[in-house]
Write an enzyme that holds these catalytic residues in place. Structure first.
Site, PDB file in Angstrom:
ATOM      1  N   LYS A   1      -8.155 -33.726 -21.855  1.00 24.34           N
ATOM      2  CA  LYS A   1      -7.951 -33.570 -23.296  1.00 24.34           C
ATOM      3  C   LYS A   1      -6.943 -34.575 -23.829  1.00 24.34           C
ATOM      4  O   LYS A   1      -7.065 -35.037 -24.958  1.00 24.34           O
ATOM      5  CB  LYS A   1      -7.530 -32.137 -23.643  1.00 24.34           C
ATOM      6  CG  LYS A   1      -8.666 -31.143 -23.541  1.00 24.34           C
ATOM      7  CD  LYS A   1      -8.328 -29.833 -24.235  1.00 24.34           C
ATOM      8  CE  LYS A   1      -9.494 -28.853 -24.132  1.00 24.34           C
ATOM      9  NZ  LYS A   1      -9.125 -27.501 -24.582  1.00 24.34           N
TER      10      LYS A   1
ATOM     11  N   LYS B   1     -21.280 -30.657 -18.415  1.00 22.02           N
ATOM     12  CA  LYS B   1     -21.444 -29.284 -18.894  1.00 22.02           C
ATOM     13  C   LYS B   1     -21.756 -29.280 -20.389  1.00 22.02           C
ATOM     14  O   LYS B   1     -21.216 -30.104 -21.130  1.00 22.02           O
ATOM     15  CB  LYS B   1     -20.127 -28.541 -18.627  1.00 22.02           C
ATOM     16  CG  LYS B   1     -20.166 -27.062 -18.927  1.00 22.02           C
ATOM     17  CD  LYS B   1     -18.811 -26.424 -18.660  1.00 22.02           C
ATOM     18  CE  LYS B   1     -18.655 -25.204 -19.571  1.00 22.02           C
ATOM     19  NZ  LYS B   1     -17.361 -24.572 -19.509  1.00 22.02           N
TER      20      LYS B   1
ATOM     21  N   LYS C   1     -19.481 -27.228 -26.856  1.00 27.82           N
ATOM     22  CA  LYS C   1     -19.566 -27.115 -28.304  1.00 27.82           C
ATOM     23  C   LYS C   1     -18.785 -28.217 -29.005  1.00 27.82           C
ATOM     24  O   LYS C   1     -18.939 -28.411 -30.209  1.00 27.82           O
ATOM     25  CB  LYS C   1     -19.111 -25.734 -28.783  1.00 27.82           C
ATOM     26  CG  LYS C   1     -17.719 -25.295 -28.360  1.00 27.82           C
ATOM     27  CD  LYS C   1     -17.432 -23.879 -28.882  1.00 27.82           C
ATOM     28  CE  LYS C   1     -16.106 -23.322 -28.443  1.00 27.82           C
ATOM     29  NZ  LYS C   1     -16.089 -22.585 -27.205  1.00 27.82           N
TER      30      LYS C   1
END
Ligand code: TRP
Length: 333
Positions: free
Chosen positions: A114, A196, A199
């Site tokens: 991140k 993966k 969203k």
């Protein structure tokens, strides 16, 4: 309380959940409601670690609650609540921070990923994310935490912190176990089946959101990335795309991978993709309809949130008081 084990889990309102969140998490939680004492949260404080549009975040939190209920979570059977409504989460995070080492947080895979993806906003909250998550779990003395593989490292920190606190002070926290459902289901991106499904993917064709309508779902499956040999065979190594579509089809129809291979042995990818799209669209339709109905009934959702908050607070308050006493804080009268 009865002798059922306590289960805790949460989803962040960081976007509209995908079918990956649904089959990998929420759908399984529905089955856990009778077996365990379940507590499911909307992890809005976690979501703030990445930049958000405030009005959207607020709307998505309510929408996630509606989705939980539309998927079959029953507010009479389990505790459904919004993380920020129970201030003990932030407070326990502070206490746990005093026994957490910066090194163990900066080594986390998700923190490194991140930080790279949001290089303009590497903040303390992003680094402290696993400690807040540990607080979520430890406040409720949860024995079991259903999580996907990407969260196992965070659960490991929660366990380490529970053990560290118990050793430094005295036995206080239950040491939680990860709960990996028997039928493990990991749904991959439709545009890159080695990743993966997420969203927060920039490529909207990579994921099916729980809000997508039938046409959008069918179109996205038509575009799904596959190999070119046109055979419907399960082989994750060499045919990641088709294998992913087979997994999704299996999850939405209940058919085994083997019977899917048989059903489509003389068919090509075009036919198969259409079938997968139709199966997913018809599986999601009742959920989306129910969710939209619930969203029209704000008073009901607000009442569910208030009830959940009250039940969660009662447990969290007890744990935090115990912790404050053990570390030597003076408790107010
Ligand atoms: N970090 C989890 C995720 O993104 C969400 C989460 C927050 C969570 N708190 C939790 C999951 C506590 C399990 C337990 O998937």
């Amino acid at each position: 309380m009865d002798d059922k084990k306590i289960m805790f889990s949460a989803v962040q309102p960081s976007g509209i959940p995908t079918i990956g969140n649904y089959v990998g998490a929420i759908k399984n939680w529905v089955d856990f409601q009778d077996e365990f004492n379940c507590i499911f949260s909307i992890a809005d404080l976690h979501t703030l670690t990445v930049k958000q549009e405030p009005s959207e975040l607020r709307a998505r939190s309510l929408e996630l609650l509606a989705l939980y209920i539309a998927c079959g979570l029953d507010p009479e059977k389990c505790i459904l609540f919004v993380q920020s409504h129970v201030h003990e989460h932030a407070e326990l995070t502070w206490i746990l921070n005093t026994i957490t080492y910066p090194g163990e947080l900066s080594r986390m895979t998700q923190f490194k990923d991140k930080s790279a993806r949001h290089a303009e906003n590497v903040n303390m909250g992003l680094m402290d994310y696993p400690v807040l998550m540990a607080s979520d779990i430890l406040l409720y003395n949860a024995h079991l935490v259903p999580v996907g593989a990407d969260q196992k490292q965070h659960l490991e920190i929660a366990r380490d912190l529970a053990i560290r606190f118990n050793n430094r002070y005295s036995p206080t926290f239950v040491v939680p176990e990860p709960y990996i459902p028997k039928v493990g289901a990991k749904v991959m991106s439709l545009s890159d089946p080695t990743k993966k499904m997420s969203k927060s993917d920039d490529n909207l064709n990579g994921f099916i959101s729980m809000n997508d309508d039938t046409d959008t779902i069918i179109r996205k499956f038509k575009r799904a990335v596959t190999d070119s040999d046109n055979k419907i065979v399960y082989d994750v190594e060499n045919k990641a795309g088709i294998s992913n579509l087979m997994t999704i089809y299996s999850l939405f129809t209940g058919l085994s991978l083997e019977s899917i291979e048989n059903e489509f042995s003389d068919k090509g990818y075009g036919d198969f993709k259409l079938k997968v799209g139709e199966a997913v669209a018809s599986g999601l339709k009742p959920i989306t309809d129910k969710k939209n109905d619930l969203l029209k009934n704000k008073d009901y959702l607000i009442k569910v949130m208030a009830d959940g908050r009250e039940k969660a607070s009662r447990i969290a308050m007890r744990t935090l008081k115990k912790v404050y006493r053990k570390v030597g804080l003076v408790l107010p009268e």
